[in-house]
Enzyme design. Structure first.
Site, PDB file in Angstrom:
ATOM      1  N   SER A  25      54.084   8.845 105.321  1.00 17.27           N
ATOM      2  CA  SER A  25      54.645  10.458 106.463  1.00 17.27           C
ATOM      3  C   SER A  25      53.822  10.255 107.882  1.00 17.27           C
ATOM      4  O   SER A  25      54.037  10.612 108.928  1.00 17.27           O
ATOM      5  CB  SER A  25      55.056  11.720 105.772  1.00 17.27           C
ATOM      6  OG  SER A  25      53.652  12.101 104.991  1.00 17.27           O
ATOM      7  N   GLY A  53      48.318  15.585 103.051  1.00 20.51           N
ATOM      8  CA  GLY A  53      47.394  15.985 104.160  1.00 20.51           C
ATOM      9  C   GLY A  53      47.283  15.223 104.993  1.00 20.51           C
ATOM     10  O   GLY A  53      46.178  14.384 106.230  1.00 20.51           O
ATOM     11  N   ASP A 117      55.573  19.516 107.069  1.00 17.77           N
ATOM     12  CA  ASP A 117      56.415  18.312 107.042  1.00 17.77           C
ATOM     13  C   ASP A 117      56.730  18.734 106.016  1.00 17.77           C
ATOM     14  O   ASP A 117      57.130  18.055 104.528  1.00 17.77           O
ATOM     15  CB  ASP A 117      55.415  17.112 106.726  1.00 17.77           C
ATOM     16  CG  ASP A 117      55.938  15.946 106.486  1.00 17.77           C
ATOM     17  OD1 ASP A 117      57.288  15.969 106.949  1.00 17.77           O
ATOM     18  OD2 ASP A 117      55.542  14.965 106.036  1.00 17.77           O
ATOM     19  N   LYS A 157      59.963  19.088 109.983  1.00 21.96           N
ATOM     20  CA  LYS A 157      60.569  18.986 108.828  1.00 21.96           C
ATOM     21  C   LYS A 157      62.260  19.421 108.873  1.00 21.96           C
ATOM     22  O   LYS A 157      62.784  20.407 108.545  1.00 21.96           O
ATOM     23  CB  LYS A 157      60.798  17.947 107.449  1.00 21.96           C
ATOM     24  CG  LYS A 157      61.441  16.877 107.330  1.00 21.96           C
ATOM     25  CD  LYS A 157      61.364  16.864 105.536  1.00 21.96           C
ATOM     26  CE  LYS A 157      59.412  16.243 105.246  1.00 21.96           C
ATOM     27  NZ  LYS A 157      59.486  14.695 104.799  1.00 21.96           N
TER      28      LYS A 157
END
Lengths: 287, 989
Positions: A25, A53, A117, A157
């Site tokens: 990601s 992280g 996220d 997100k």
């Protein structure tokens, strides 16, 4: 990210290992930034739902060094392995003390950039999954509204499901520009996308409580008409990442010989809740 | 459909997840299927009523009170009076500001709801107002909740996202008990009857029972292979259902939670809902993501089997009074009486009703030799001996024995026998130890009175390496024999004693494994269809065709059962019933309706066994286990509490990725639809214009989720694609109302990358030689484009050309054909539509040139979308127009000016709020678009300006909306929408 056969399938997965990212990601944030440049010239940054992280890692590599090093705070319920120049907080983002703690770390100054996220445990009941994801965004947004300076940026997100247009209209009340962005590293077959909200500027009279669903006022009008009047809006869409970037949906034939090498994970995967069940399954005692 | 909420005439039906279930008085079962409430009589198996209750939200929960029913889902809820349930009742959908997690009827006859933020809402007695809101002070997010009322308080069990269960008192408005131990979100929590305990499950896949007051965990249960969604705390048991597609029964004993039963009755993934009948708590209903509703009886342990009798060989010897040795083979006179052979040369009769034994026959020549066969439903058996002799015994003790001698002295021992009964004829096919010896065919006549007599004996010329294993005979005397090595041989049997040669022999019909059964399924002059089953779990239908005095074999159907081997097959009431072994158990499976009829843990196939079946309720399984004989049969008195265990059938159990309607029909009133899903299956379904669907077959061939499916224009071929480079051509045969499909060929696989997906394809029939040929283009996730000529007669792919677009994934392919000119269009994940002139390749195909030609340079490329092109359709008016839909929410309209150029005429940037996953050309002036925002939009096409104008916007219950198709069902056009479920709409509204 573990050490598994996914290496052969997903190019971003492998690239992430090669480049030392904790999760694939990381590329999503990098590609979003290449379009929006929201990481330029900022000094106070908050990463919510940060574990393991990888976004914090991007922030650390981009912002933590140099004369104008930014203050980076990463928050999650799960512990996050240390990163250079990143202050990690193991805390609940819905808890009031979390806000106070972050502001303390910023010396009382507001943040330039807040991102999240985070995603919930996806069940497969799409309505419920989208609701829970919506709740996570609202929690992050509630915190962000108390942290951001005017003009600041919020990135989160989202799942582009049936009620995503309701979310867009709520965000439009708070930010100058709301864009739905999809990095190339995110598969087209997934519902995942990101809202990039630029220019934090709440409309006059806007109340933080309007984000809350915990309305305890009684008696209440329960007719469906009240629901139908909800505003819906469609945010403009932007695909991020260079067209020459790798494509998450494509299959890449690895160069000869590369395939044989299985890379070690950058960081051991965090223990999932079903770890014991998996161990029992492997031992053959689950039946 | 009756509508409670509003008139929604377009929706005919929804087949998707059953999200809620509840039993109600008078044998009613209520099921939430999308926003529709379905009411069944579970006893008769009838669907009594469908009512659409909520405008958009799905019914996630149902609580049955004393006189009212509370239903909720997402933000919506409503109440129905029980007495008016089957009448035309008024229903008002009410909405809350927050998501509703649980519903409850209080002892004060009020409805209560728990929100996703841990608030308890009290609804007024007239069910019109929110009266009170209770909070325990901790308004954290929940994944589950349940409520328990006592005479002086109400308790809420809150399953939090953090892994704890908080029990709070409404009177005290505070948490009285915190139960810690689970990891991950709590997906369900339920109170025990007395309210002192709760049972819970979480992301850690364990089930835990807790003592509320002492805040301690009393027991932990492991067993589910994936997450657990539903729980019920019964008096003596706990029931659970989950993502591993099972329902499980647990017993709590001495601090241990043991899984005592596992019910596998759904397909795909996820058993979402479950209910227990109120009174005796013996019936359980489960609802799955496959849309199925199953009924289970807790009292049947295990399912159906009431008679289970184990008799030690020693006690059989005691009963006979002779030392007859251990039991070997079995043959059935009928479902309850059998003949058994023993190592000591005895043939015994066994009456399973009275559990009595008798000596039937003894001969020195069968000592240590125990070959035994019976005829279906005939009271005779055949016993083979060491010298090639056969003894025909009757069920009656001391009746005459008919002895059948081998044709020559050099035959050696009897090795195998196959029996067929037809009217009053008993056929017996015998193979001998001397492999050069011919086979014997004995035809016996069953007289009205007296013993069986020999009509004639003849011989059949044997084939080398053809140990036969099964056979069937048609009405005109065509004998089809299957072998242990997977071969078939056919003989024409005239009624005389002459020796016959086979008229055809074919090897490796499905594999080299044993053919376990042959059944004649259809006969017409010069054509006989036979169904053959194989021990590998594959079954096939072949046509034996007599053509110009030659006999040829056409394979018309091939499929594989979801599990195990196939040892036998029979048609009962039109349903194909198969039985076989999987791991350590024996199963009986309804292949047509896809459910298990019975299973018995016997230790696996390596034993002597016999299975007899006469009807779906009359069957028996007899087997040996070490030194004992076991007999298992269903309820002799048929005390079954309900008529069907499959109350509602459904569709795929995973997301549907491709739908295609055929132009061919097997029923004039239905639309024949093929659907492909992430469950890797292709389903053939008949869709009727009242919304009914009927499953015609489920085809398991692909090993990964289906990407795309398309029929040939005439419906005689189906093409399917998936990952692992799989592209399959299926030949379709419609025999009366049965649709058969045979995978005649798969495209050659060239890469070893399992992820390489055939994303889409284009197939067009070309006329070049005799037979049927197709010009096929396949596009891949690694940017490859391949052009093939496919010959259906030879089932052969010839690669005509191969090229590569870039490195990105190609999602879509289509073509514009004008005579011999063919322009190929590809849509990639980079948002570009690219044109390739395949004219020269097509020309080479038409001249029957088989060379592989270089792939052409692209003619033009135009950026239609910012990112992936997820849908693309060609509209032909005077010119050709491309309509495309993207992951960027937009729809684009492009005018094509041949191979020279193209021009984007319109870009609807926000055509939808999410990915436009499917487009469909309804007619010259109407386009439909479907998107993941669960909307289907109707656009009219203004030809003069090449522009789309939005005409209608409709909501669909199908989430993850992915594909649409349409066609005629009787006199109406129906639209079929696929995604997480299947929706049927009436297009002619």
């Amino acid at each position: 990210m573990g050490k598994c056969s996914k290496d052969k399938r997903d190019l971003y997965y492998r690239k992430a290992k090669e480049q030392g990212w904790r999760a694939r990601s990381a590329f999503k944030l990098l590609q979003l930034d290449s379009e929006f440049h929201f990481l330029d010239n900022i000094s106070r940054v908050v990463d919510l739902c940060a574990a393991p992280g990888s976004w914090s890692q991007v922030l650390s590599r981009r912002l933590a060094s140099g004369p104008n090093a930014a203050t980076i705070v990463s928050v999650d319920l799960q512990p996050i392995a240390p990163l250079p120049g990143v202050i990690t907080l193991q805390a609940d983002i819905t808890h009031p003390s979390t806000l106070t703690n972050i502001l303390k770390l910023f010396g009382g100054e507001p943040a330039d950039f807040v991102c999240s996220d985070g995603a919930p445990d996806v069940t497969g009941l799409h309505d419920l999954d989208e609701y829970i994801q919506g709740q996570l965004i609202l929690s992050a947004l509630t915190l962000a509204t108390s942290l951001l300076r005017e003009g600041g940026t919020f990135v989160a997100k989202i799942f582009r499901g049936r009620d995503v247009d309701l979310l867009y209209s709520q965000l439009a009340l708070l930010f100058d520009h709301v864009t739905c962005a999809k990095p190339r590293s995110s598969r087209a077959s997934s519902l995942e996308a990101f809202v990039v909200c630029e220019g934090y500027r709440p409309r006059p009279g806007w109340q933080p409580e309007s984000l809350q669903l915990k309305d305890t006022k009684v008696p209440q009008d329960l007719s469906i008409a009240s629901m139908d009047q909800s505003e819906r809006a469609i945010a403009s869409f932007i695909a991020c990442g260079d067209l020459s970037d790798y494509d998450a949906d494509a299959t890449y034939q690895l160069e000869q010989g590369v395939q044989a090498v299985s890379l070690d994970p950058v960081q051991k995967p965090t223990a999932p809740p079903y770890k014991t069940a998996l161990e029992k399954k492997r031992a053959g005692t689950l039946r | 459909m009756v509508y409670g909420h509003e008139v929604d005439k377009k929706s005919l039906a929804f087949y998707g997840s059953v999200t809620s279930l509840a039993f109600a008085p008078k044998n009613l079962l209520l099921a939430g299927r999308g926003s529709v409430l379905s009411i069944y009589d579970w006893n008769s198996g009838e669907l009594l009523k469908d009512i659409k209750l909520f405008k958009r939200n799905k019914i996630q929960g149902i609580a049955v009170g004393l006189s009212k029913i509370l239903l909720w889902g997402a933000y919506s809820f409503g109440i129905i009076n029980i007495p008016s349930l089957l009448d035309n009742f008024e229903f008002t959908e009410l909405v809350m500001k927050d998501w509703l997690m649980a519903g409850h009827w209080g002892l004060d006859n009020r409805a209560y709801l728990v929100t996703a933020h841990n608030l308890l809402l009290q609804i007024s007695i007239d069910c019109k107002q929110l009266e009170k809101v209770f909070s325990c002070g901790n308004e954290c997010s929940l994944y589950s909740a349940s409520v328990y009322s006592t005479s002086d308080d109400i308790y809420v069990a809150a399953g939090t996202v953090f892994g704890s269960i908080d029990i709070w008192s409404v009177n005290k408005r505070e948490v009285i008990s915190v139960l810690n131990g689970h990891e991950g979100s709590i997906f369900n929590v339920q109170f025990s009857k007395c309210g002192s305990k709760v049972v819970s499950c979480s992301d850690d896949r364990s089930i835990r029972v807790w003592d509320i007051d002492r805040e301690t965990c009393l027991a932990v249960g492991w067993g589910h292979m994936a997450r657990i969604w539903q729980l019920k705390f019964l008096e003596n048991n706990i029931i659970s259902t989950g993502e591993d597609n099972t329902a499980r029964v647990w017993e709590l004993k001495q601090g241990k939670l043991d899984c005592v039963q596992t019910w596998e009755g759904h397909t795909g993934r996820n058993v979402w809902s479950m209910a227990v009948n109120g009174l005796d708590e013996t019936l359980i209903a489960t609802g799955g993501a496959d849309g199925r509703i199953r009924i289970w009886d807790l009292d049947e342990k295990p399912r159906f089997i009431e008679n289970r009798r184990t008799t030690d060989f020693k006690s059989i010897e005691t009963a006979i009074g002779k030392s007859c040795g251990s039991v070997k083979q079995f043959a059935a006179f009928n479902v309850t009486s059998y003949a058994l052979s023993t190592t000591g040369g005895y043939i015994l009769s066994y009456d399973a009703v009275n559990n009595s034994w008798d000596e039937l026959f003894y001969n020195q020549s069968v000592v240590g030799f125990s070959l035994l066969k019976g005829w279906t439903d005939k009271p005779y058996i055949a016993v083979g001996d060491r010298f090639g002799r056969i003894y025909i015994l009757s069920q009656e003790r001391n009746s005459d024995v008919l002895v059948l001698e081998p044709p020559t002295d050099s035959c050696n021992k009897t090795v195998e026998m196959v029996t067929i009964s037809k009217d009053n004829r008993l056929y017996l096919l015998v193979q001998y130890g001397n492999l050069q010896a011919p086979w014997s065919l004995f035809v016996l006549l069953e007289e009205k009175t007296g013993p069986v007599s020999l009509a004639y004996a003849s011989t059949l010329e044997s084939h080398a390496t053809f140990p036969f294993s099964a056979a069937a005979i048609n009405d005109s005397g065509l004998l089809v024999v299957g072998s242990r090595f997977g071969a078939l041989a056919v003989y024409a049997i005239a009624d005389d004693a002459s020796s016959k040669k086979s008229v055809g022999c074919w090897r490796r019909i499905m594999s080299e494994d044993c053919i376990t059964n042959v059944i004649v399924t259809h006969e017409e002059p010069d054509l006989t269809d036979v169904l053959i089953t194989s021990r590998t779990g594959v079954y096939s239908v072949c046509s034996v065709v007599e053509e110009d005095k030659k006999v040829i074999l056409q394979k018309i159907h091939l499929n594989r059962v979801a599990k195990g081997s196939i040892e036998g097959a029979i048609f009962i009431g039109g349903d194909l019933i198969l039985w076989g072994f999987k791991n350590n158990y024996f199963f009986v499976w309804n292949e047509s309706k896809q459910y298990e009829i019975m299973s018995e843990v016997c230790g696996g196939p390596h034993r002597f066994w016999h299975f007899s079946i006469r009807s779906l309720t009359k069957f028996a399984f007899l087997y040996t286990k070490s030194t004992a004989l076991c007999f298992a049969s269903p309820y002799s008195s048929m005390l079954q509490k309900y008529t069907t265990s499959l109350l509602q059938d459904g569709s795929h159990g995973r997301e549907i990725r491709a739908i295609s309607a055929s132009s061919a029909k097997n029923d004039p009133d239905a639309l024949l639809v093929a659907s492909g899903s992430e469950d890797t299956c292709i389903r053939l379904t008949n869709v009727y214009n009242d919304g009914r669907i009927e499953t015609l077959g489920i085809f398991r061939k692909h090993v990964s989720g289906i990407q795309e499916l398309k029929w040939s224009d005439d419906g005689k071929y189906l093409f399917s694609s998936s990952a692992r480079e799989e592209f399959v051509v299926w030949q379709v045969t419609i025999r009366r109302s049965i649709v058969y499909m045979y995978p005649i060929a798969s495209a050659p696989i060239e890469s070893d990358v399992p992820d390489l997906r055939v994303m889409d394809f284009f197939a067009k029939k070309v006329e070049i030689a005799e037979g049927v040929q197709f010009f096929i283009v396949t596009v891949y996730s690694d940017s490859t484009i391949k052009v093939w000529l496919f010959d259906t007669t030879e089932a052969k792919f010839t690669l005509k050309s191969a090229g590569r677009y870039k490195t990105c994934c190609i999602f879509k392919v289509s073509a514009i054909i004008d005579g011999e000119n063919i322009l190929l269009l590809t849509g990639g994940s980079d948002g570009y539509i690219t044109c390739w002139n395949l004219g020269p390749i097509m020309e080479s195909v038409l001249t029957q040139n088989l060379d592989c030609l270089p792939f052409p340079e692209q003619s033009w490329s135009i950026r239609a979308h910012q990112s992936s092109i997820k849908s693309m359709e060609i509209m032909r008016t005077e010119k050709a127009i491309i309509i495309s839909g993207g992951d960027d929410n937009s729809v684009s309209v492009i005018d094509v000016n041949g191979a020279s150029c193209a021009e984007q005429q319109q870009k609807l940037a926000s055509a939808h709020a999410s990915t436009v996953s499917s487009l469909m050309v309804l007619n010259d002036h109407t386009i439909l678009s479907a998107a993941v925002d669960q909307r289907v939009r109707f656009w009219s096409f203004d030809e003069s300006r090449s522009k789309l104008i939005l005409e209608r916007d409709e909501y669909t219950t199908v989430s993850d909306t992915g594909c649409i198709s349409f066609g005629w069902a009787g006199d109406r056009r129906v639209l079929v929408i696929g995604g997480a479920g299947l929706a049927i709409w009436n297009l002619d509204m």
